[in-house]
Design an enzyme around this catalytic site. Structure first.
Site, PDB file in Angstrom:
ATOM      1  CB  SER A 144      -0.853   0.002   1.287  1.00 22.20           C
ATOM      2  OG  SER A 144      -1.350   1.303   1.581  1.00 22.20           O
ATOM      3  CE1 TYR A 157      -3.604   0.438   4.138  1.00 23.82           C
ATOM      4  CE2 TYR A 157      -4.782  -1.590   4.652  1.00 23.82           C
ATOM      5  CZ  TYR A 157      -4.258  -0.705   3.728  1.00 23.82           C
ATOM      6  OH  TYR A 157      -4.380  -0.957   2.384  1.00 23.82           O
TER       7      TYR A 157
HETATM    8  P1  NAP Z   1     -11.788  -5.232  -0.154  1.00 22.01           P
HETATM    9  O1  NAP Z   1     -12.621  -4.712  -1.266  1.00 22.01           O
HETATM   10  O2  NAP Z   1     -12.142  -4.892   1.255  1.00 22.01           O
HETATM   11  O3  NAP Z   1     -11.663  -6.838  -0.308  1.00 22.01           O
HETATM   12  C1  NAP Z   1     -10.965  -7.530   0.676  1.00 22.01           C
HETATM   13  C2  NAP Z   1     -11.038  -9.007   0.347  1.00 22.01           C
HETATM   14  O4  NAP Z   1     -10.311  -9.718   1.352  1.00 22.01           O
HETATM   15  C3  NAP Z   1     -12.434  -9.557   0.354  1.00 22.01           C
HETATM   16  O5  NAP Z   1     -12.547 -10.592  -0.622  1.00 22.01           O
HETATM   17  C4  NAP Z   1     -12.550 -10.185   1.746  1.00 22.01           C
HETATM   18  O6  NAP Z   1     -13.521 -11.199   1.692  1.00 22.01           O
HETATM   19  C5  NAP Z   1     -11.142 -10.723   1.940  1.00 22.01           C
HETATM   20  N1  NAP Z   1     -10.719 -10.901   3.343  1.00 22.01           N
HETATM   21  C6  NAP Z   1     -10.656  -9.972   4.313  1.00 22.01           C
HETATM   22  N2  NAP Z   1     -10.187 -10.524   5.449  1.00 22.01           N
HETATM   23  C7  NAP Z   1      -9.959 -11.843   5.192  1.00 22.01           C
HETATM   24  C8  NAP Z   1      -9.477 -12.936   5.970  1.00 22.01           C
HETATM   25  N3  NAP Z   1      -9.164 -12.788   7.254  1.00 22.01           N
HETATM   26  N4  NAP Z   1      -9.364 -14.143   5.367  1.00 22.01           N
HETATM   27  C9  NAP Z   1      -9.698 -14.304   4.066  1.00 22.01           C
HETATM   28  N5  NAP Z   1     -10.165 -13.303   3.268  1.00 22.01           N
HETATM   29  C10 NAP Z   1     -10.281 -12.088   3.841  1.00 22.01           C
HETATM   30  O7  NAP Z   1     -10.278  -4.738  -0.345  1.00 22.01           O
HETATM   31  P2  NAP Z   1      -9.522  -4.192  -1.645  1.00 22.01           P
HETATM   32  O8  NAP Z   1      -9.688  -2.713  -1.726  1.00 22.01           O
HETATM   33  O9  NAP Z   1      -9.867  -5.055  -2.828  1.00 22.01           O
HETATM   34  O10 NAP Z   1      -8.009  -4.457  -1.202  1.00 22.01           O
HETATM   35  C11 NAP Z   1      -7.381  -5.689  -1.454  1.00 22.01           C
HETATM   36  C12 NAP Z   1      -5.967  -5.557  -0.941  1.00 22.01           C
HETATM   37  O11 NAP Z   1      -5.363  -4.387  -1.509  1.00 22.01           O
HETATM   38  C13 NAP Z   1      -5.889  -5.367   0.582  1.00 22.01           C
HETATM   39  O12 NAP Z   1      -4.732  -6.004   1.073  1.00 22.01           O
HETATM   40  C14 NAP Z   1      -5.736  -3.853   0.732  1.00 22.01           C
HETATM   41  O13 NAP Z   1      -5.073  -3.498   1.945  1.00 22.01           O
HETATM   42  C15 NAP Z   1      -4.886  -3.537  -0.453  1.00 22.01           C
HETATM   43  N6  NAP Z   1      -4.946  -2.153  -0.928  1.00 22.01           N
HETATM   44  C16 NAP Z   1      -6.142  -1.581  -1.242  1.00 22.01           C
HETATM   45  C17 NAP Z   1      -6.133  -0.273  -1.741  1.00 22.01           C
HETATM   46  C18 NAP Z   1      -7.401   0.455  -2.119  1.00 22.01           C
HETATM   47  O14 NAP Z   1      -7.328   1.699  -2.305  1.00 22.01           O
HETATM   48  N7  NAP Z   1      -8.548  -0.211  -2.250  1.00 22.01           N
HETATM   49  C19 NAP Z   1      -4.930   0.409  -1.910  1.00 22.01           C
HETATM   50  C20 NAP Z   1      -3.753  -0.215  -1.528  1.00 22.01           C
HETATM   51  C21 NAP Z   1      -3.779  -1.507  -1.052  1.00 22.01           C
HETATM   52  P3  NAP Z   1     -14.348 -11.644   3.048  1.00 22.01           P
HETATM   53  O15 NAP Z   1     -14.757 -10.383   3.730  1.00 22.01           O
HETATM   54  O16 NAP Z   1     -15.475 -12.475   2.546  1.00 22.01           O
HETATM   55  O17 NAP Z   1     -13.373 -12.415   3.841  1.00 22.01           O
HETATM   56  C1  GCO Z   2      -6.994   5.070   3.618  1.00 19.24           C
HETATM   57  C2  GCO Z   2      -7.103   4.163   2.430  1.00 19.24           C
HETATM   58  C3  GCO Z   2      -5.728   3.723   1.978  1.00 19.24           C
HETATM   59  C4  GCO Z   2      -5.854   2.827   0.777  1.00 19.24           C
HETATM   60  C5  GCO Z   2      -4.535   2.324   0.325  1.00 19.24           C
HETATM   61  C6  GCO Z   2      -3.634   3.410  -0.152  1.00 19.24           C
HETATM   62  O1  GCO Z   2      -7.833   4.969   4.533  1.00 19.24           O
HETATM   63  O2  GCO Z   2      -6.060   5.884   3.604  1.00 19.24           O
HETATM   64  O3  GCO Z   2      -7.920   3.041   2.729  1.00 19.24           O
HETATM   65  O4  GCO Z   2      -5.089   3.057   3.029  1.00 19.24           O
HETATM   66  O5  GCO Z   2      -6.627   1.730   1.073  1.00 19.24           O
HETATM   67  O6  GCO Z   2      -3.945   1.483   1.242  1.00 19.24           O
HETATM   68  O7  GCO Z   2      -2.523   2.791  -0.769  1.00 19.24           O
END
Ligand code: NAP
Ligand code: GCO
Length: 264
Positions: A144, A157
């Site tokens: 992230s 986080y």
């Molecule tokens: P999301 O929409 O909240 O999806 C999270 C997924 O993880 C869901 O499928 C959830 O399914 C699963 N999950 C959560 N806890 C779990 C556990 N303990 N065991 C198994 N499955 C689990 O998140 P996203 O935005 O797609 O993000 C995916 C990844 O990218 C995360 O690591 C997040 O930190 C990272 N990320 C996101 C962003 C952003 O801006 N969206 C940016 C940087 C990094 P269930 O709830 O059914 O378990």
């Molecule tokens: C926040 C956001 C970010 C994004 C992502 C950025 O609350 O600032 O959720 O953490 O998810 O991780 O890279």
């Protein structure tokens, strides 16, 4: 010629029921990989299986909480029986809790660290021995921008994602000699359910202040989409990145390079 083909490979993408994980699994499937994914919710699992099937992807889905090492080992065993040994592991499953640190309980802090940092250790430990036996593999952790930067309310986080960056580098260091490449993707602000609370307009339709903030902080002047991650994951999962190891590939529209829009 460099190939991005994943024909004959088995890819496990954790937390790929929707969001970033789903898009990355789709990209790997389009390149020929057999897909396995997991989540905690039966409802999410069934809906995801329908969506994969609608895209012509015969994904195998498993209910497994990535914090539960016994359940992870059993899931890996089931995947090996149904699809074959895992060649590509994407540690995508993750959560965030947005709470001022002095108001956050130890339990809340620990839940985030357990899912976002300890679980990638559990998952990687479960697949590395087989990768060593078979001559190599790919591990891609989803970090992230908070692997590099902090902000209010996301202490757990940021600590977890910062640790995940160093876990990535350590796996690369310890297992590179076995032809295992461990890298990471650091998405910027991506429009998924995880960031919905930061984007939704108010009841009068006014833009969310954080939405305006991110647009101003991003040279690309937009939120990313899960589709923006399809090319980067394919690169890091394919032989095209066989000499890339311990790297965090930021897919952030340029936020980390930019001081921010200057005042008019
Ligand atoms: P999301 O929409 O909240 O999806 C999270 C997924 O993880 C869901 O499928 C959830 O399914 C699963 N999950 C959560 N806890 C779990 C556990 N303990 N065991 C198994 N499955 C689990 O998140 P996203 O935005 O797609 O993000 C995916 C990844 O990218 C995360 O690591 C997040 O930190 C990272 N990320 C996101 C962003 C952003 O801006 N969206 C940016 C940087 C990094 P269930 O709830 O059914 O378990
Ligand atoms: C926040 C956001 C970010 C994004 C992502 C950025 O609350 O600032 O959720 O953490 O998810 O991780 O890279």
């Amino acid at each position: 010629m460099v190939t991005y083909s994943l024909e004959g490979k088995v890819a496990l993408v954790t937390g790929a029921a929707y969001g970033i994980g789903f898009a990355m699994a789709e990209a790997l499937a389009e390149a020929g990989a057999k897909i396995a994914f997991n989540c905690r919710s039966e409802e999410h699992l069934q809906r995801a299986l329908d969506e994969y099937r609608a895209k012509g992807i015969d994904a195998k889905g498993y209910i497994c909480d990535v914090r539960d090492e016994k359940a992870v080992i059993e899931m890996i065993r089931n995947i090996e029986q149904e699809l074959g040994a895992v060649d590509i592991l994407v540690n995508n499953a993750g959560i965030i809790k947005r709470i001022p640190m002095h108001e956050m309980s130890v339990e809340e802090f620990s839940e985030v660290v357990d899912i976002d940092l300890v679980a990638p250790f559990i998952m990687s430990k479960a697949v590395i021995p087989s990768m060593i036996e078979r001559g190599g593999g790919k591990i891609i952790n989803i970090c992230s921008m908070m692997s590099e930067l902090g902000r209010e309310t996301v202490s757990a986080y940021a600590a977890a994602k910062g640790g995940l960056k160093m876990l990535t580098r350590n796996i690369a260091s310890e297992y590179g000699a076995y032809n295992i490449q461990c890298n990471a993707i650091g998405p910027g602000y991506i429009a998924t359910p995880q960031t919905a609370p930061l984007r939704e307009p108010d009841k009068d339709g006014n833009p969310h202040p954080f939405d305006s903030f991110i647009i101003a902080k991003t040279p690309a002047a937009r939120w990313g989409t899960p589709e923006d991650l399809k090319g980067p994951i394919l690169f890091l999962a394919s032989e095209a990145s066989d000499f890339v190891n311990g790297h965090v590939l930021y897919v952030d529209g340029g936020i980390l390079a930019y001081i921010g829009k200057q005042p008019k």
